[in-house]
Write an enzyme that holds these catalytic residues in place. Structure first.
Site, PDB file in Angstrom:
ATOM      1  N   ARG A  87       0.826  -1.211   0.000  1.00 17.74           N
ATOM      2  CA  ARG A  87       0.000   0.000   0.000  1.00 17.74           C
ATOM      3  C   ARG A  87       0.857   1.257   0.000  1.00 17.74           C
ATOM      4  O   ARG A  87       0.576   2.212  -0.733  1.00 17.74           O
ATOM      5  CB  ARG A  87      -0.948   0.010   1.210  1.00 17.74           C
ATOM      6  N   ASN A 130      -5.972  -2.989   2.070  1.00 15.87           N
ATOM      7  CA  ASN A 130      -5.914  -4.439   2.154  1.00 15.87           C
ATOM      8  C   ASN A 130      -7.341  -4.972   2.267  1.00 15.87           C
ATOM      9  O   ASN A 130      -8.216  -4.285   2.799  1.00 15.87           O
ATOM     10  CB  ASN A 130      -5.136  -4.870   3.400  1.00 15.87           C
TER      11      ASN A 130
END
Length: 131
Positions: A56, A74
């Site tokens: 990320r 996620n």
């Protein structure tokens, strides 16, 4: 001198061309308004070893570097998903990055892209990591 009274050079050229009866078009003659600048939005989901490998953080950094906006998070299924928005050319570069590169320790099995559509304005002001 009253410089503000003169039209900008670009405006002067357009006025001159119009006066001569030339069709005045956006740069990139023959293309519709510089196709690479059309804004699009696309959803993505990345499968593979993409959690616990700073995916990320790297995705956010790459998105910002390309001048894109959107988000990344996620999922409970062990994937990473999000949305990209920006000029077509930059979104394509980001899609390629998501599909082939990712973060240094990630291993990407596949990338799904869906809901691609042309948008008139960006829905986000930056690229965020959603917890």
């Amino acid at each position: 001198p009253a410089a503000s009274a003169r039209p900008a050079a670009g405006g002067l050229l357009v006025a001159l061309l119009s006066a001569l009866g030339c069709p005045v078009r956006a740069p990139g003659v023959g293309m519709n308004m510089a196709e690479g600048d059309t804004l699009i939005s696309v959803d993505y989901e990345i499968f593979g070893k993409v959690q616990g490998v700073f995916f990320r953080k790297y995705t956010q950094a790459e998105g910002k570097k390309l001048g894109l906006v959107g988000w990344v998070q996620n999922t409970d299924q062990g994937t990473v998903q999000g949305q990209l928005q920006g000029p077509v050319s930059k979104v394509r570069l980001m899609q390629e990055w998501l599909e082939t590169k990712g973060s240094p320790k990630s291993h990407i099995d596949r990338a799904n892209f869906r809901n691609e559509k042309v948008i008139l304005k960006l829905d986000y002001s930056d690229f965020q990591i959603v917890k």
